[in-house]
Design an enzyme around this catalytic site. Structure first.
Site, PDB file in Angstrom:
ATOM      1  CG  HIS A   1     -18.352 -97.414  63.608  1.00  0.00           C
ATOM      2  ND1 HIS A   1     -18.833 -96.196  64.203  1.00  0.00           N
ATOM      3  CD2 HIS A   1     -16.978 -96.839  63.544  1.00  0.00           C
ATOM      4  CE1 HIS A   1     -17.768 -95.352  64.854  1.00  0.00           C
ATOM      5  NE2 HIS A   1     -16.797 -95.931  64.743  1.00  0.00           N
TER       6      HIS A   1
ATOM      7  CG  HIS B   1     -13.492 -98.268  64.753  1.00  0.00           C
ATOM      8  ND1 HIS B   1     -13.550 -97.263  64.047  1.00  0.00           N
ATOM      9  CD2 HIS B   1     -12.947 -99.204  64.283  1.00  0.00           C
ATOM     10  CE1 HIS B   1     -12.606 -97.528  63.039  1.00  0.00           C
ATOM     11  NE2 HIS B   1     -12.348 -98.737  63.221  1.00  0.00           N
TER      12      HIS B   1
ATOM     13  CG  ASP C   1     -14.503 -94.608  69.703  1.00  0.00           C
ATOM     14  OD1 ASP C   1     -14.326 -95.418  68.802  1.00  0.00           O
ATOM     15  OD2 ASP C   1     -14.272 -93.537  69.275  1.00  0.00           O
ATOM     16  CG  HIS C   2     -18.379 -95.378  67.898  1.00  0.00           C
ATOM     17  ND1 HIS C   2     -19.228 -94.016  67.849  1.00  0.00           N
ATOM     18  CD2 HIS C   2     -17.337 -94.796  67.866  1.00  0.00           C
ATOM     19  CE1 HIS C   2     -18.520 -93.246  67.338  1.00  0.00           C
ATOM     20  NE2 HIS C   2     -17.266 -93.635  67.378  1.00  0.00           N
TER      21      HIS C   2
ATOM     22  CG  HIS D   1     -15.123 -94.398  60.143  1.00  0.00           C
ATOM     23  ND1 HIS D   1     -14.062 -93.460  60.256  1.00  0.00           N
ATOM     24  CD2 HIS D   1     -14.933 -95.052  61.362  1.00  0.00           C
ATOM     25  CE1 HIS D   1     -13.475 -93.299  61.106  1.00  0.00           C
ATOM     26  NE2 HIS D   1     -14.050 -94.410  61.996  1.00  0.00           N
TER      27      HIS D   1
ATOM     28  CG  ASP E   1     -16.153 -92.163  64.530  1.00  0.00           C
ATOM     29  OD1 ASP E   1     -17.087 -91.699  65.187  1.00  0.00           O
ATOM     30  OD2 ASP E   1     -15.123 -92.779  64.764  1.00  0.00           O
TER      31      ASP E   1
ATOM     32  CG  HIS F   1     -16.135 -88.532  67.309  1.00  0.00           C
ATOM     33  ND1 HIS F   1     -15.007 -88.710  66.796  1.00  0.00           N
ATOM     34  CD2 HIS F   1     -16.340 -89.942  67.885  1.00  0.00           C
ATOM     35  CE1 HIS F   1     -14.403 -90.156  66.916  1.00  0.00           C
ATOM     36  NE2 HIS F   1     -15.336 -90.670  67.303  1.00  0.00           N
TER      37      HIS F   1
END
Length: 301
Positions: free
Chosen positions: A60, A62, A64-65, A140, A210, A268
């Site tokens: 996804h 976001h 941090d990914h 999410h 997530d 995570h």
């Protein structure tokens, strides 16, 4: 099947922890799953060959990914890469990367293929003769997928003693491994099960990044060899997990139990806790086969 954790902590990179990124080696294929900041540094630290990564899966959008993706793409170009690179991720990822390449005038000298995902149902996104990859729709705050990596069932294994006893010519071996019966010169038909052993059991790996707790994924990951499931919080922060659409360690364990997986890996983690051992302790109250991801840690199955 080997899994190397490059990063497995939530939100922001820190001195000793990295955001989500991992490499799965299965059937001699190397797949990069998510690409948080610091991914290429972690690849070097773990002595993983950049050149073997031809497929990258992003769960996804976001940061941090995937904030490490443009850096990795650029480094591939600086290293003189010529092999095609395939990126699988939510719709919009092509626009993000193209804009960065355009404004920095840093177009790659290799072909970059984007496979943008929009479906809210599981779909096959990659397949070759050895491995198949399907999406696992997650719940999410933004459109998110996990990924299920499955080995294809291999050939049957020759029983060398049996084929020698029946004096079967080697030219028939491949047909036997393909499951066929054999007719001898005297007319006898030898059934395949007398000449072979079952194939080595196929392995599978489910990556669930997530997501809030959702039993909707159970039928997709049932009986997998290994499940990686996010466990951002402990049960004491269940309300916060619900609010941010994340899972607790207990919830991850509950999914593992209901899906009858063989092994659960937690990751995570929120960095609010003093020790990640607390996640394992909590999960094991529900599901016993629990491992903890940690940066630089490898697992072989």
């Amino acid at each position: 099947m080997k899994l190397t954790i490059l990063g497995c902590y939530a939100a922001t990179p820190r001195t000793l922890t990295n955001p989500t990124s991992q490499v799965l080696e299965i059937k001699n294929r190397l797949f990069l799953i998510d690409c948080g900041e610091g991914t290429q540094v972690q690849l070097r630290k773990n002595k993983l060959k950049f050149s073997k990564i031809n497929h990258i899966f992003i769960s996804h959008l976001h940061g941090d990914h995937f904030f490490g993706l443009i850096g990795l793409i650029s480094t591939f170009a600086l290293l003189g890469r010529t092999t095609d690179l395939h990126i699988y991720g939510p719709k919009g990822i092509k626009e993000i990367i193209d804009l960065q390449l355009k404004l920095s005038n840093s177009w790659t000298n290799y072909q970059l293929f984007f496979h943008e995902l929009e479906s809210k149902k599981s779909e096959i996104v990659y397949e070759d003769d050895k491995v198949m990859v399907k999406t696992i729709p997650l719940k999410h705050r933004v459109y998110t997928n996990g990924f299920l990596f499955q080995e294809k069932t291999g050939e049957r294994r020759l029983d060398l003693n049996a084929v020698h006893d029946f004096e079967i010519n080697t030219c028939y071996y491949q047909n036997i491994k393909n499951g066929r019966d054999i007719t001898l010169e005297d007319g006898r038909i030898i059934p395949n099960h007398k000449l072979t052993f079952d194939p080595i059991p196929a392995l599978s790996y489910a990556f669930c990044s997530d997501t809030k707790y959702s039993e909707d994924i159970i039928h997709l990951i049932e009986n997998v060899t290994v499940l990686y499931h996010e466990s951002t919080f402990l049960q004491s922060e269940e309300t916060l997990a619900l609010k941010t659409m994340h899972s607790t360690a207990k919830e991850a364990a509950r999914i593992a139990l209901k899906a009858n997986v063989k092994q659960l890996i937690l990751g995570h983690y929120s960095t609010r806790y003093d020790s990640i051992d607390l996640f394992k302790i909590e999960a094991e109250t529900i599901f016993k086969e629990v491992l903890l991801a940690d940066d630089g840690k490898s697992f072989e199955f």
